[in-house]
Motif scaffolding. Sequence first.
Motif, PDB file in Angstrom:
ATOM      1  N   THR A 199     -17.199   5.187   0.263  1.00 38.90           N
ATOM      2  CA  THR A 199     -15.851   4.822  -0.162  1.00 38.90           C
ATOM      3  C   THR A 199     -14.941   6.036  -0.108  1.00 38.90           C
ATOM      4  N   THR A 200     -13.805   5.868   0.534  1.00 36.47           N
ATOM      5  CA  THR A 200     -12.816   6.933   0.687  1.00 36.47           C
ATOM      6  C   THR A 200     -11.499   6.470   0.094  1.00 36.47           C
ATOM      7  N   ASP A 201     -10.844   7.342  -0.669  1.00 40.13           N
ATOM      8  CA  ASP A 201      -9.519   7.028  -1.205  1.00 40.13           C
ATOM      9  C   ASP A 201      -8.450   7.525  -0.235  1.00 40.13           C
ATOM     10  N   VAL A 202      -7.480   6.675   0.012  1.00 41.61           N
ATOM     11  CA  VAL A 202      -6.392   6.990   0.941  1.00 41.61           C
ATOM     12  C   VAL A 202      -5.059   6.838   0.214  1.00 41.61           C
ATOM     13  N   ARG A 261      -9.236  11.311   0.569  1.00 37.34           N
ATOM     14  CA  ARG A 261     -10.263  11.980  -0.224  1.00 37.34           C
ATOM     15  C   ARG A 261     -11.598  11.304   0.083  1.00 37.34           C
ATOM     16  N   GLY A 262     -12.323  11.913   1.012  1.00 35.48           N
ATOM     17  CA  GLY A 262     -13.592  11.337   1.435  1.00 35.48           C
ATOM     18  C   GLY A 262     -13.782  11.468   2.934  1.00 35.48           C
ATOM     19  N   ASP A 263     -14.501  10.518   3.502  1.00 30.95           N
ATOM     20  CA  ASP A 263     -14.910  10.551   4.909  1.00 30.95           C
ATOM     21  C   ASP A 263     -13.880   9.844   5.791  1.00 30.95           C
ATOM     22  N   LEU A 279       0.803  -1.223   0.000  1.00 32.92           N
ATOM     23  CA  LEU A 279       0.000   0.000   0.000  1.00 32.92           C
ATOM     24  C   LEU A 279       0.834   1.271   0.000  1.00 32.92           C
ATOM     25  N   CYS A 280       2.062   1.186   0.503  1.00 30.94           N
ATOM     26  CA  CYS A 280       2.903   2.387   0.599  1.00 30.94           C
ATOM     27  C   CYS A 280       3.231   2.943  -0.786  1.00 30.94           C
ATOM     28  N   GLY A 281       3.192   4.264  -0.888  1.00 28.35           N
ATOM     29  CA  GLY A 281       3.523   4.933  -2.130  1.00 28.35           C
ATOM     30  C   GLY A 281       2.434   4.877  -3.186  1.00 28.35           C
ATOM     31  N   SER A 282       1.214   4.546  -2.778  1.00 24.03           N
ATOM     32  CA  SER A 282       0.118   4.433  -3.742  1.00 24.03           C
ATOM     33  C   SER A 282      -1.212   4.795  -3.090  1.00 24.03           C
ATOM     34  N   VAL A 283      -2.262   4.776  -3.904  1.00 21.11           N
ATOM     35  CA  VAL A 283      -3.608   5.087  -3.437  1.00 21.11           C
ATOM     36  C   VAL A 283      -4.426   3.800  -3.356  1.00 21.11           C
ATOM     37  N   HIS A 284      -5.145   3.629  -2.250  1.00 20.65           N
ATOM     38  CA  HIS A 284      -6.076   2.512  -2.120  1.00 20.65           C
ATOM     39  C   HIS A 284      -7.429   3.059  -1.681  1.00 20.65           C
ATOM     40  N   SER A 285      -8.416   2.204  -1.680  1.00 23.37           N
ATOM     41  CA  SER A 285      -9.770   2.618  -1.310  1.00 23.37           C
ATOM     42  C   SER A 285     -10.245   1.875  -0.069  1.00 23.37           C
TER      43      SER A 285
END
Length: 201
Positions: free
Chosen positions: A126-129, A169-171, A101-107
Amino acid sequence: MEFKTNRRVILASGSPRRSELMGVAGIPFIVRKPQVAEPLIRQGEKLANYAERLARLKAFDVAEHESGSVVIGADTVVHQEGRVYGKPSGREEAKAFLEALCGSVHSVSTGVCVTDGEKERTFSVTTDVEFRDVPGWMVDKYVDSGDPMDKAGAYGIQSGGALFVKEIRGDYHAVVGLPVADVFGVLNEMGVISGGKGDGL
């Protein structure tokens, strides 16, 4: 801030994070831990819909034994490009999850089901982290703390996992485990919160 409810509200979850969020919202509730086995993902099923299905299973498992109560079930799924990152089975899997997950975006999709046995509201948020690209020693340090072991995705955004986060990006609360403002809104719409719809909440 505390609110009154005209029916007993039950949180169908053993998660301490969800209990904390319900407490922050000032909603009186009790906890009943559901006894359900997590089903497999169906072919072609969207992961947000999977989270909703799990939440519904939990809510109705408890509601079956709690007539007249309002039951809230929730489930959180961490995913990236179709791969699900659940609770790690041990240290090595937790480390592998975090490194992926490091260095990238997950949901993070949190499904919620609110039911009184007759009416039902099921939805997901759904929130993007985005995670920073952190050094390996930092991953090791966090894994050794034990914090990742009971958390989907092997991190807690409200605890040590916060150090990995570059942006959300999100809740935020949905990432913790419960989109509590949305839950409050549903309870208000259902007339469970004292004063109900007329309060304009």
